[in-house]
Scaffold this active site. Structure first.
Site, PDB file in Angstrom:
ATOM      1  N   LYS A 124     -50.933  14.574  64.302  1.00 16.53           N
ATOM      2  CA  LYS A 124     -49.730  14.347  63.487  1.00 16.53           C
ATOM      3  C   LYS A 124     -49.094  15.694  63.123  1.00 16.53           C
ATOM      4  CE  LYS A 124     -47.118  11.822  60.431  1.00 16.53           C
ATOM      5  NZ  LYS A 124     -47.006  10.652  59.588  1.00 16.53           N
TER       6      LYS A 124
ATOM      7  N   ARG B 211     -40.904  13.219  67.406  1.00 18.71           N
ATOM      8  CA  ARG B 211     -41.605  12.512  66.316  1.00 18.71           C
ATOM      9  C   ARG B 211     -41.512  10.989  66.462  1.00 18.71           C
ATOM     10  NH1 ARG B 211     -41.957  14.018  59.831  1.00 18.71           N
ATOM     11  NH2 ARG B 211     -43.205  12.201  59.312  1.00 18.71           N
TER      12      ARG B 211
ATOM     13  N   ASN C 214     -43.811   6.307  66.118  1.00 19.74           N
ATOM     14  CA  ASN C 214     -43.383   4.955  65.721  1.00 19.74           C
ATOM     15  C   ASN C 214     -43.821   3.896  66.728  1.00 19.74           C
ATOM     16  OD1 ASN C 214     -42.119   6.215  63.607  1.00 19.74           O
ATOM     17  ND2 ASN C 214     -40.125   6.324  64.632  1.00 19.74           N
TER      18      ASN C 214
ATOM     19  N   HIS D 125     -44.233   0.238  65.858  1.00 17.47           N
ATOM     20  CA  HIS D 125     -43.723   0.018  64.504  1.00 17.47           C
ATOM     21  C   HIS D 125     -42.477  -0.873  64.454  1.00 17.47           C
ATOM     22  CE1 HIS D 125     -46.679   2.991  63.498  1.00 17.47           C
ATOM     23  NE2 HIS D 125     -46.358   2.962  62.224  1.00 17.47           N
TER      24      HIS D 125
ATOM     25  N   HIS E 243     -42.904  -3.601  61.886  1.00 16.90           N
ATOM     26  CA  HIS E 243     -42.084  -3.752  60.670  1.00 16.90           C
ATOM     27  C   HIS E 243     -41.478  -5.155  60.604  1.00 16.90           C
ATOM     28  CE1 HIS E 243     -41.432   0.865  59.989  1.00 16.90           C
ATOM     29  NE2 HIS E 243     -42.650   0.460  59.714  1.00 16.90           N
TER      30      HIS E 243
ATOM     31  N   HIS F  35     -50.309  -3.010  56.642  1.00 18.45           N
ATOM     32  CA  HIS F  35     -49.385  -2.291  57.527  1.00 18.45           C
ATOM     33  C   HIS F  35     -50.026  -2.004  58.887  1.00 18.45           C
ATOM     34  CE1 HIS F  35     -46.441   0.694  58.814  1.00 18.45           C
ATOM     35  NE2 HIS F  35     -47.439   1.535  59.008  1.00 18.45           N
TER      36      HIS F  35
END
Ligand SMILES: NC(=O)c1ccc[n+]([C@@H]2O[C@H](COP(=O)([O-])OP(=O)(O)OC[C@H]3O[C@@H](n4cnc5c(N)ncnc54)[C@H](O)[C@@H]3O)[C@@H](O)[C@H]2O)c1
Length: 295
Positions: free
Chosen positions: A232, A246, A250, A253, A257, A271
């Site tokens: 990270k 970056r 995700n 995600h 989400h 999550h």
């Protein structure tokens, strides 16, 4: 062999004047010493009652022993409290108690507490110093590093926030022992993500050692947490505000989400679990679209 034999070296997040270290311990008292080295006059610890009952008092007592003055503000537990209403209640507390710009906010908890407390730190008096003390796998390997802070909006997750780097991330790996199985599994989804997006060797290691790491065997969990933080840190150092690289973090995600939103952010849906399902969906979709890895 004792845990102390598996104390990983710190990881550095290289971001010019916003650079900081990620430090690993097996003892909450050593975290207090690490925090006090950043010499804040006053600390406001933001946490929730679950985490506070586990380790809050020990951290506060240890901080007071180093001569640092502390105050505590506890928020509700769960994603539904990662809201502008909770941030507003925290701002009220800080304003009413007249905390100055020399105050440092310490986020003690999982990703929800870390994201919320970081956003409050970024916005109170246009920004006060901020330290992350993550206590879940998700928070240790992901959310405490990289400076994404914020709250959810009723129309979507993480839509309101700021990039705001902490001065320090310091964690006590022994705190993972009180996490339940679902929470651990969710956290390991983010760990597996790092293997898929960045480090095939780490992925292969996980294929052999996942059970040992999830059993929190000291050498294995120390390796998992440190390598994840290192990946990270490398990604964030190259692209702090997600203008390119970056975005690989995700992975899974977008679907994840959506799954969280459909579940209305209930406590039963962690999550990381949504991300795990999301990664499987994204991989299936890539296969269906005939996408291949570029050579
Ligand atoms: N900022 C980022 O870059 C980033 C990255 C990933 C995830 N996130 C955010 O992080 C959040 C998810 O974080 P999370 O999975 O840590 O959830 P969480 O913060 O809700 O924690 C999960 C549960 O574990 C409890 N808990 C915390 N520490 C514990 C411990 N040591 N022992 C027992 N229980 C403990 C919490 O009180 C909570 O009930 C989401 O809001 C997500 O959007 C942010």
């Amino acid at each position: 062999m004792s845990e102390a034999n598996f104390l990983p070296n710190p990881v550095h997040v290289a971001l010019l004047d916003r650079s900081y270290d990620i430090q690993f311990y097996w003892n909450v008292k050593l975290i207090a010493e690490a925090i006090s080295a950043y010499a804040p006059e006053n600390i406001v610890i933001i946490s929730n009652s679950v985490v506070w009952n586990l380790c809050g008092e020990s951290l506060e007592v240890a901080l007071n022993q180093t001569g640092v003055k502390t105050s505590v503000w506890l928020m509700g537990d769960g994603e539904k409290y990662k809201s502008v209403e909770t941030a507003s209640a925290a701002w009220d507390f800080l304003v009413e108690k007249r905390f100055s710009r020399k105050t440092c906010i310490v986020a003690l908890g999982g990703g929800v507490v870390g994201d919320l407390a970081g956003f409050v730190a970024a916005t109170y008096l246009r920004g006060v110093s901020f330290i992350q003390v993550p206590t879940t796998v998700v928070a240790m390997v992901d959310s405490s590093v990289g400076g994404k802070t914020g709250v959810d909006h009723p129309l979507g997750k993480n839509l309101i926030g700021a990039f705001y780097q902490p001065r320090l991330v310091a964690m006590d790996l022994s705190l993972l022992r009180t996490l339940d199985r679902h929470n651990l599994q969710g956290g390991f989804a983010e760990v597996i993500k790092y293997g898929v997006i960045y480090d095939a060797q780490f992925f292969a290691w996980l294929e052999t050692n996942l059970e040992t790491a999830m059993a929190l065997e000291p050498e294995a969990i120390a390796h998992v947490v440190r390598r994840s933080c290192e990946i990270k840190a490398e990604v964030v150092s190259q692209d702090e505000q997600e203008s390119g690289l970056r975005a690989i973090l995700n992975f899974g995600h977008t679907f994840g989400h959506a799954i969280e939103a459909m579940g209305e952010y209930k406590e039963t849906q962690f999550h990381g679990q949504a991300v795990a399902i999301g990664m499987a969906c994204a991989a299936d979709m890539a296969v269906a679209l005939g996408r291949k890895r570029p050579h």
